[in-house]
Motif scaffolding. Sequence first.
Motif, PDB file in Angstrom:
ATOM      1  N   GLY A  81     -17.154  16.076   6.791  1.00  0.00           N
ATOM      2  CA  GLY A  81     -17.500  17.560   6.958  1.00  0.00           C
ATOM      3  C   GLY A  81     -16.817  18.493   6.342  1.00  0.00           C
ATOM      4  O   GLY A  81     -16.385  18.502   5.044  1.00  0.00           O
ATOM      5  N   ILE A  82     -16.165  19.521   7.038  1.00  0.00           N
ATOM      6  CA  ILE A  82     -15.670  20.780   6.414  1.00  0.00           C
ATOM      7  C   ILE A  82     -14.592  20.314   5.289  1.00  0.00           C
ATOM      8  O   ILE A  82     -14.093  21.087   4.488  1.00  0.00           O
ATOM      9  CB  ILE A  82     -15.435  21.808   7.483  1.00  0.00           C
ATOM     10  CG1 ILE A  82     -15.330  23.150   6.776  1.00  0.00           C
ATOM     11  CG2 ILE A  82     -14.089  21.609   8.145  1.00  0.00           C
ATOM     12  CD1 ILE A  82     -15.551  24.188   7.905  1.00  0.00           C
ATOM     13  N   PHE A  83     -13.700  19.383   5.938  1.00  0.00           N
ATOM     14  CA  PHE A  83     -12.567  19.096   5.303  1.00  0.00           C
ATOM     15  C   PHE A  83     -12.784  18.251   3.810  1.00  0.00           C
ATOM     16  O   PHE A  83     -12.181  18.620   2.935  1.00  0.00           O
ATOM     17  CB  PHE A  83     -11.495  18.122   6.266  1.00  0.00           C
ATOM     18  CG  PHE A  83     -10.664  17.136   5.368  1.00  0.00           C
ATOM     19  CD1 PHE A  83      -9.666  17.542   4.652  1.00  0.00           C
ATOM     20  CD2 PHE A  83     -11.139  15.644   5.307  1.00  0.00           C
ATOM     21  CE1 PHE A  83      -8.977  16.811   3.795  1.00  0.00           C
ATOM     22  CE2 PHE A  83     -10.142  14.966   4.881  1.00  0.00           C
ATOM     23  CZ  PHE A  83      -9.052  15.498   4.003  1.00  0.00           C
ATOM     24  N   ALA A  84     -13.714  17.474   4.036  1.00  0.00           N
ATOM     25  CA  ALA A  84     -14.094  16.718   2.995  1.00  0.00           C
ATOM     26  C   ALA A  84     -14.515  17.592   1.742  1.00  0.00           C
ATOM     27  O   ALA A  84     -14.461  17.156   0.735  1.00  0.00           O
ATOM     28  CB  ALA A  84     -15.111  15.418   3.369  1.00  0.00           C
ATOM     29  N   TYR A  85     -15.331  18.399   2.089  1.00  0.00           N
ATOM     30  CA  TYR A  85     -16.029  19.333   1.071  1.00  0.00           C
ATOM     31  C   TYR A  85     -14.946  20.146   0.299  1.00  0.00           C
ATOM     32  O   TYR A  85     -14.819  20.263  -0.904  1.00  0.00           O
ATOM     33  CB  TYR A  85     -16.921  20.334   1.708  1.00  0.00           C
ATOM     34  CG  TYR A  85     -18.242  19.686   2.222  1.00  0.00           C
ATOM     35  CD1 TYR A  85     -18.692  18.455   1.994  1.00  0.00           C
ATOM     36  CD2 TYR A  85     -18.581  20.299   3.611  1.00  0.00           C
ATOM     37  CE1 TYR A  85     -19.761  17.814   2.686  1.00  0.00           C
ATOM     38  CE2 TYR A  85     -19.806  19.682   4.256  1.00  0.00           C
ATOM     39  CZ  TYR A  85     -20.242  18.339   3.865  1.00  0.00           C
ATOM     40  OH  TYR A  85     -21.271  17.868   4.473  1.00  0.00           O
ATOM     41  N   ALA A  86     -14.085  20.721   1.032  1.00  0.00           N
ATOM     42  CA  ALA A  86     -12.862  21.407   0.390  1.00  0.00           C
ATOM     43  C   ALA A  86     -12.155  20.541  -0.634  1.00  0.00           C
ATOM     44  O   ALA A  86     -11.749  20.944  -1.602  1.00  0.00           O
ATOM     45  CB  ALA A  86     -12.019  22.133   1.399  1.00  0.00           C
ATOM     46  N   ARG A  87     -11.869  19.295  -0.137  1.00  0.00           N
ATOM     47  CA  ARG A  87     -11.056  18.309  -0.864  1.00  0.00           C
ATOM     48  C   ARG A  87     -11.761  17.891  -1.984  1.00  0.00           C
ATOM     49  O   ARG A  87     -11.235  17.840  -3.240  1.00  0.00           O
ATOM     50  CB  ARG A  87     -10.696  17.089  -0.064  1.00  0.00           C
ATOM     51  CG  ARG A  87      -9.536  16.161  -0.657  1.00  0.00           C
ATOM     52  CD  ARG A  87      -9.417  14.996   0.149  1.00  0.00           C
ATOM     53  NE  ARG A  87      -8.101  14.412  -0.177  1.00  0.00           N
ATOM     54  CZ  ARG A  87      -7.802  13.653  -0.858  1.00  0.00           C
ATOM     55  NH1 ARG A  87      -8.952  13.144  -1.791  1.00  0.00           N
ATOM     56  NH2 ARG A  87      -6.651  12.771  -1.213  1.00  0.00           N
ATOM     57  N   ALA A  88     -12.874  17.663  -2.002  1.00  0.00           N
ATOM     58  CA  ALA A  88     -13.902  17.212  -3.204  1.00  0.00           C
ATOM     59  C   ALA A  88     -13.938  18.164  -4.080  1.00  0.00           C
ATOM     60  O   ALA A  88     -14.252  18.004  -5.312  1.00  0.00           O
ATOM     61  CB  ALA A  88     -15.093  16.505  -2.485  1.00  0.00           C
TER      62      ALA A  88
ATOM     63  N   VAL B  23       0.127  31.134   9.677  1.00  0.00           N
ATOM     64  CA  VAL B  23       0.027  29.895  10.478  1.00  0.00           C
ATOM     65  C   VAL B  23      -0.169  28.831   9.224  1.00  0.00           C
ATOM     66  O   VAL B  23       0.276  27.552   9.368  1.00  0.00           O
ATOM     67  CB  VAL B  23      -1.246  30.106  11.030  1.00  0.00           C
ATOM     68  CG1 VAL B  23      -1.733  28.661  11.760  1.00  0.00           C
ATOM     69  CG2 VAL B  23      -1.093  30.822  12.303  1.00  0.00           C
ATOM     70  N   TYR B  24      -0.710  29.171   8.219  1.00  0.00           N
ATOM     71  CA  TYR B  24      -1.229  28.142   7.245  1.00  0.00           C
ATOM     72  C   TYR B  24       0.243  27.684   6.317  1.00  0.00           C
ATOM     73  O   TYR B  24       0.287  26.608   6.134  1.00  0.00           O
ATOM     74  CB  TYR B  24      -2.261  28.819   6.125  1.00  0.00           C
ATOM     75  CG  TYR B  24      -3.489  28.676   6.449  1.00  0.00           C
ATOM     76  CD1 TYR B  24      -4.237  27.423   6.264  1.00  0.00           C
ATOM     77  CD2 TYR B  24      -4.143  29.745   7.170  1.00  0.00           C
ATOM     78  CE1 TYR B  24      -5.419  27.309   6.510  1.00  0.00           C
ATOM     79  CE2 TYR B  24      -5.639  29.774   7.542  1.00  0.00           C
ATOM     80  CZ  TYR B  24      -6.112  28.179   7.142  1.00  0.00           C
ATOM     81  OH  TYR B  24      -7.676  28.156   7.533  1.00  0.00           O
ATOM     82  N   SER B  25       1.104  28.781   6.216  1.00  0.00           N
ATOM     83  CA  SER B  25       2.274  28.518   5.305  1.00  0.00           C
ATOM     84  C   SER B  25       3.150  27.296   5.659  1.00  0.00           C
ATOM     85  O   SER B  25       3.433  26.152   5.184  1.00  0.00           O
ATOM     86  CB  SER B  25       3.150  29.553   5.000  1.00  0.00           C
ATOM     87  OG  SER B  25       4.004  29.335   3.989  1.00  0.00           O
TER      88      SER B  25
ATOM     89  N   SER C  45     -10.460  33.316  14.882  1.00  0.00           N
ATOM     90  CA  SER C  45     -11.265  33.735  13.975  1.00  0.00           C
ATOM     91  C   SER C  45     -10.849  34.068  12.696  1.00  0.00           C
ATOM     92  O   SER C  45     -11.453  33.414  11.536  1.00  0.00           O
ATOM     93  CB  SER C  45     -12.091  34.986  14.347  1.00  0.00           C
ATOM     94  OG  SER C  45     -12.739  34.646  15.525  1.00  0.00           O
ATOM     95  N   ALA C  46      -9.536  34.456  12.679  1.00  0.00           N
ATOM     96  CA  ALA C  46      -8.913  34.805  11.344  1.00  0.00           C
ATOM     97  C   ALA C  46      -8.467  33.504  10.581  1.00  0.00           C
ATOM     98  O   ALA C  46      -8.614  33.441   9.247  1.00  0.00           O
ATOM     99  CB  ALA C  46      -7.692  35.556  11.589  1.00  0.00           C
ATOM    100  N   ILE C  47      -8.191  32.393  11.400  1.00  0.00           N
ATOM    101  CA  ILE C  47      -7.813  31.279  10.613  1.00  0.00           C
ATOM    102  C   ILE C  47      -8.981  30.463  10.072  1.00  0.00           C
ATOM    103  O   ILE C  47      -9.126  29.733   9.310  1.00  0.00           O
ATOM    104  CB  ILE C  47      -6.932  30.409  11.529  1.00  0.00           C
ATOM    105  CG1 ILE C  47      -5.708  31.240  12.071  1.00  0.00           C
ATOM    106  CG2 ILE C  47      -6.537  29.070  11.117  1.00  0.00           C
ATOM    107  CD1 ILE C  47      -4.822  30.562  12.797  1.00  0.00           C
TER     108      ILE C  47
ATOM    109  N   GLY D  24      -6.415  24.351   8.924  1.00  0.00           N
ATOM    110  CA  GLY D  24      -7.013  25.647   9.241  1.00  0.00           C
ATOM    111  C   GLY D  24      -7.893  25.208  10.208  1.00  0.00           C
ATOM    112  O   GLY D  24      -8.086  25.885  11.405  1.00  0.00           O
ATOM    113  N   TYR D  25      -8.859  24.478  10.130  1.00  0.00           N
ATOM    114  CA  TYR D  25      -9.940  24.158  11.046  1.00  0.00           C
ATOM    115  C   TYR D  25      -9.282  23.482  12.311  1.00  0.00           C
ATOM    116  O   TYR D  25      -9.770  23.832  13.247  1.00  0.00           O
ATOM    117  CB  TYR D  25     -10.976  23.116  10.307  1.00  0.00           C
ATOM    118  CG  TYR D  25     -12.147  22.854  11.032  1.00  0.00           C
ATOM    119  CD1 TYR D  25     -13.320  23.705  11.081  1.00  0.00           C
ATOM    120  CD2 TYR D  25     -12.251  21.920  12.109  1.00  0.00           C
ATOM    121  CE1 TYR D  25     -14.440  23.570  11.752  1.00  0.00           C
ATOM    122  CE2 TYR D  25     -13.332  21.552  12.810  1.00  0.00           C
ATOM    123  CZ  TYR D  25     -14.530  22.663  12.865  1.00  0.00           C
ATOM    124  OH  TYR D  25     -15.579  22.258  13.393  1.00  0.00           O
TER     125      TYR D  25
END
Length: 480
Positions: free
Chosen positions: A84-91, A431-433, A375-377, A104-105
């Motif tokens: 799902g959402i992770f695989a799409y960003a990676r690809a 949070v991300y960094s 929501s922000a993340i 983030g998710y």
Amino acid sequence: MTHASGTPATHGPSISRELSLPMLIAMVVGSMVGAGVFSLPSTFAEATGVYGAIIAWTIAGGGMLLMALVFQKLTLARPDLDAGIFAYARAGFGPYVGFFSAFGYWASACIANVTFWALITSTLGVLFPALGEGSTVAALVMGSIGVWLFHAVIVRGIGTAAIVNTITTVAKLVPLAIFLIVLAVAGFSWETFTGNLWGTEIHSAASLGEQVRATMLVTVFVFLGVEGANVFSRHAKRREDVGRATVVGFLSVLALFVAVTMLSYGIMPREDLANLREPSAAAVIEAVVGPWGGWLISIGLLISVMGAYLAWTLLAAEVLFSASAGDDAPRALSFINRRGVPTHALLATSVLTQVFLVVGFFSDDIFEFSLELTSAIAVIPYLLTAAFALKLALGGTRRAGALALALGAFLYTCFLVYAMGLQYVLIALLVYSPATLMYVHARRERGLRIFSVPEAVLCALVTLGAAVGLWALLTGRIGF
């Protein structure tokens, strides 16, 4: 079992295809109908009136429908991407961006779980004053115990947890149906409704625009989980059921959210709605039928939130496992037990939820703190998914429909980033960094290249943004 790139995982048994279409729909509905729906009357009334709510739900509903359709199209266009959402960003944008999406998710799901415990303890606080409105020591202790009890349930297996989620999804929809019927038949006042048309005394387009913008973080929060079926696509009995579950689940939940919001404006003045204690839906129906209505909604909330907590914990662990199986998170997180549960990823999920539960305890309002931070993340993974769909549409046959769908979803997610404002962008980067350290460790233990040149530039920009955010937070320029 497979990971995002389609190669065999090195731990655990073979993939379990045990989720039917009804169970996938329940996963979507169960993920979306949780804490947020019971707080809609007050959170919307605090931000805007009827006009603003209509515009907000039109934008949010239309935008998230585009996202739901994007998830459906991607499921069919790239069946090899089963995380799902992770695989799409990676690809679409490489391992570092993919890891950011996964982290983030995952983090947003853990923080969302804090809102669930805040509402559970606030609801029970009516009976047990020691729990207060979810911010007392007793509430913190109760929430902590709950985190680890649910952890024990999920360890027993994805199938067991999915069955429990399906049962709680059905159970929590009954009180909400009664809520809507009572308000529509016995309580709705057209005079009260028309008195709530405007959110402020200033009746202007500019004021209305600001009111709509103020609702966007709330709408993001309540729509989180629309991708639930995609995240679990590797467990689906039939691949085509994933897209169907996403669209059917979303449309059902959208209708529910709009009805709860709009009918509440016909029960009491907007100012009174805005000042209700959470869960505000309980106070709304109680104003119509008396205490039994409040009790009904409170019981429904407890069932709903527990089911949503279960669904979100499953989603979070699944995404973290996929990042590890895809070589972008520490190898230990890809371990699964004989029941097919990614136990190490689940443990990390429970630990992070516990950490944010403690952090939220020190905030002024634990519910508002966790809702806004979630929501922000969460906006970033949605933005990256829409960008990937747009990239595919531009690089493929360029069918007008596919391109328009992807472009619409991308513009909507860009609008969400704008609606967040600089304050929440900086907080999200905070949070991300630090997560980059996890990514660097994962790449090093596998002997893989850590950053490409564009990824190194992105890392520097994220680090700089986090540093600015930390400075602004410490100096009081931003905060919750």
